[in-house]
Design an enzyme around this catalytic site. Sequence first.
Site, PDB file in Angstrom:
ATOM      1  N   HIS A 363       0.798  -1.220   0.000  1.00 42.18           N
ATOM      2  CA  HIS A 363       0.000   0.000   0.000  1.00 42.18           C
ATOM      3  C   HIS A 363       0.832   1.272   0.000  1.00 42.18           C
ATOM      4  CE1 HIS A 363      -3.328  -2.731   0.584  1.00 42.18           C
ATOM      5  NE2 HIS A 363      -3.989  -1.772  -0.034  1.00 42.18           N
ATOM      6  N   ARG A 470      -9.720   5.608  -0.369  1.00 40.27           N
ATOM      7  CA  ARG A 470      -9.254   4.663   0.654  1.00 40.27           C
ATOM      8  C   ARG A 470      -9.361   5.331   2.018  1.00 40.27           C
ATOM      9  NH1 ARG A 470      -5.461   3.119  -3.610  1.00 40.27           N
ATOM     10  NH2 ARG A 470      -5.500   0.861  -3.881  1.00 40.27           N
ATOM     11  N   GLU A 604     -12.552  -8.837  -5.156  1.00 44.11           N
ATOM     12  CA  GLU A 604     -11.089  -8.930  -5.007  1.00 44.11           C
ATOM     13  C   GLU A 604     -10.667 -10.248  -4.371  1.00 44.11           C
ATOM     14  OE1 GLU A 604      -9.556  -5.714  -2.618  1.00 44.11           O
ATOM     15  OE2 GLU A 604     -11.251  -5.731  -1.248  1.00 44.11           O
ATOM     16  N   ASP A 628      -5.641  -7.138  -5.063  1.00 45.70           N
ATOM     17  CA  ASP A 628      -5.840  -8.314  -4.226  1.00 45.70           C
ATOM     18  C   ASP A 628      -6.253  -9.514  -5.051  1.00 45.70           C
ATOM     19  OD1 ASP A 628      -5.151  -7.712  -1.555  1.00 45.70           O
ATOM     20  OD2 ASP A 628      -6.803  -6.285  -1.513  1.00 45.70           O
ATOM     21  N   ARG A 638       1.347  -9.900  -2.215  1.00 49.08           N
ATOM     22  CA  ARG A 638       1.648  -8.656  -2.934  1.00 49.08           C
ATOM     23  C   ARG A 638       2.730  -7.838  -2.255  1.00 49.08           C
ATOM     24  NH1 ARG A 638      -3.990  -5.289  -2.057  1.00 49.08           N
ATOM     25  NH2 ARG A 638      -2.810  -3.403  -2.375  1.00 49.08           N
ATOM     26  N   CYS A 675     -10.573  -0.747  -9.877  1.00 51.11           N
ATOM     27  CA  CYS A 675      -9.823   0.302  -9.179  1.00 51.11           C
ATOM     28  C   CYS A 675      -8.447  -0.172  -8.709  1.00 51.11           C
ATOM     29  CB  CYS A 675     -10.633   0.850  -8.014  1.00 51.11           C
ATOM     30  SG  CYS A 675     -11.073  -0.404  -6.811  1.00 51.11           S
TER      31      CYS A 675
HETATM   32  C1  PEP Z   1      -7.257  -3.768  -4.743  1.00 54.00           C
HETATM   33  O1  PEP Z   1      -7.116  -4.708  -3.979  1.00 54.00           O
HETATM   34  O2  PEP Z   1      -7.098  -3.852  -5.966  1.00 54.00           O
HETATM   35  C2  PEP Z   1      -7.639  -2.436  -4.235  1.00 54.00           C
HETATM   36  C3  PEP Z   1      -7.972  -1.474  -5.053  1.00 54.00           C
HETATM   37  O3  PEP Z   1      -7.588  -2.231  -2.913  1.00 54.00           O
HETATM   38  P1  PEP Z   1      -6.270  -2.112  -2.052  1.00 54.00           P
HETATM   39  O4  PEP Z   1      -5.109  -1.991  -2.971  1.00 54.00           O
HETATM   40  O5  PEP Z   1      -6.423  -0.932  -1.170  1.00 54.00           O
HETATM   41  O6  PEP Z   1      -6.248  -3.394  -1.278  1.00 54.00           O
HETATM   42 MG    MG Z   2      -7.833  -4.641  -1.944  1.00 57.37          MG
END
Ligand code: PEP
Ligand code: MG
Length: 757
Positions: A363, A470, A604, A628, A638, A675
């Site tokens: 993140h 977020r 996700e 995710d 990740r 997203c």
């Molecule tokens: C994702 O998982 O693609 C997402 C947009 O949320 P985050 O990256 O905050 O987990």
């Molecule tokens: Mg996510």
Amino acid sequence: MLNTLRKIVQEVNSAKDLKTALGIIVLRVKEAMGSQVCSVYLLDPETNRFVLMATEGLNKRSIGKVSMAPNEGLVGLVGTREEPLNLENAADHPRYRYFAETGEERFASFLGAPIIHHRRVVGVLVIQQKERRQFDEGEEAFLVTMSAQLAGVIAHAEATGSIRGLGRQGKGIQEARFVGVPGSPGAAVGRAVVMLPPADLEVVPDKTVEDIDNELKLFNNALEGVREDMRKLSAKLATQLRPEERALFDVYLMMLEDAALGGEVVEVIKTGQWAQGALRQVVGEHVNRFELMDDDYLRERASDVKDLGRRLLAYLQEARSQSLVYQDNTILVSEELTPAMLGEVPEGKLVGLVSVLGSGNSHVAILARAMGIPTVMGLVDLPYSKVDGIELIVDGYKGEVFTNPGEVLRKQYSDVVEEERQLARGLDALRELPCVTPDGHRMPLWVNTGLLADVARAQQRGAEGVGLYRTEVPFMINQRFPSEKEQLAIYREQLQAFHPLPVTMRTLDIGGDKALSYFPIKEENPFLGWRGIRVTLDHPEIFLVQTRAMLKASEGLNNLRILLPMISGIHELEEALHLIHRAWGEVRDEGTDVPMPPVGVMVEIPAAVYQTKELARQVDFLSVGSNDLTQYLLAVDRNNPRVADLYDYLHPAVLQALNTVVRDAHGEGKPVSICGEMAGDPAAAILLMAMGFDSLSMNATNLPKVKWMLRQVNLSKAKELLEDALSHDNPQLTHSALQLALKNLGLARMIGPNKTL
Ligand code: PEP
Ligand code: MG
């Protein structure tokens, strides 16, 4: 055996340089194995030869002189076969080569183990014995284990040497290159400011200082601070502890005296070492002495000294952070970058970020991309604590960092920085233009937000809505859960800033790599654990306060959409919908007149892919979280740089899943957006458009690049490319095919950092 291993590794870890580290290795391994010889050969990448770097038992004058190519001698054989070699009589082996300088003719038996770090052979560890005998299985296992443990230590010591100009043969290596993984595209040239983890003595580096008096003053202040804390703590616990237990505080106070630890630190500072380094050195010596003792009670005392050291260090670090002045072109370096750290450096001074831990989809990397700061993650071999004040180059495209760059390299990268500036200026012109393909297909581009600065950036870039806000970001930079009122103010600011465009607010998605300092979650497998909706359904008080704040914030604006993260099934969705309706009823009872906002789910988790239809029936929209979804479909963390190469959103399984989600959502008449970071990759965006996504949501930095790309590719061409991509069974083919197609279309200009780009 474990105990011996632990002791050796610990001792080697505290060695001040590579030479000392290797000296300790050969001495201790020889002792532990009862052999007559132990030697380390390291592969010199410049000459591609294994060089004898340290030995106990062979002639020490041959150190640095004897070397062999990979196709020479037994050491070369161990290195090339990457397997241990155990021989009763070395001289009988056809590959045996005799080096007169070493005096090794006296030794018959030979056991060698390769030293391998991240798949690369860095050297060979050898033991030898006079009598002819095969080393037994236990001995072989010990040497292999030892060399596996030492590989990281050696690589680290080597890297440190290269930075400080204490390379292998003592020759100063100016420019050193470290390879990590791309975090955020772009290049930066600047100076490193290292953020050390609070109160962690082990990572404090050495540093020479001119102003010794100032260091002494800092240390005396720290001493006084800790003394005061001890007195207070002792008084506070006076009624709860027995006198002999309280005596521990007196012991602590005594240790701080001039005649004890306090005085020793002062002596080291007087030699020109900074206070933190002097403290690490003195505490380290005491701790080592205690830890190597066989008596359990005395060994335990090491933790008292460590505790005292940490307390003193916390004061010293606090004083430093207060006096730190950030220069222009700061490159922030840390073992683990956190979102809170990004806010530490004043606006305009931060040009690059470097993190030892984490990967391109962590993140913090996502935030860095949103801020447009070149970032390299997962630089596991960088002795990060030692680079403070050094000039660095950050290559966020390739995921590389150079220390002490020479003239040529600096110039090369400064040119790249300038070119990027010009490119960005060119893209600014697209702001007012719609995202329409040449054959007339309209593709709405939305933006992901979280940081306050995102608002201005998103508006400058012509975003058509917020596809993902977020909400955890404001939670992460706080010291406690923000109250309903505080949240209301933050959300209102977002909703107002984009009004009348829609703003999709995701309910709190903590867990995984998003920790709140005031709500720690410790788990073995955090990404498979208590994350996202799982946490907030278990804590309806958090969920209700948040949704109430969102609803109230939207009063009179009515551009709110609520998005639920990490939904794995209908049951969770129904529970969440129930809570949202409850919050809606409550705020209306309190007199806030707001309509029920559209509610959506994130797809996700693979389970959600197969339940798209059922989920779609109960919500107003869907949004795919490809970050995710990729990690869970491919079982690739990740956040883990070791498996970063396997993380690939163009993997056929991911593309098939995305295609299915769009088909099934549309089958139920519901819009679906995406997203994840993939939406901001100009090449991947072509495929997503072809799949039929109703909008793409990405960071503001990438939005103009995606717009530029989609304005030049016909939807019909995009569909062809998608059909081709879906027919591949190997992601590499998809990468190559996309790259080639873009090149043929004359669109290679945006080719940049990500896998496709
Ligand atoms: C994702 O998982 O693609 C997402 C947009 O949320 P985050 O990256 O905050 O987990
Ligand atoms: Mg996510």
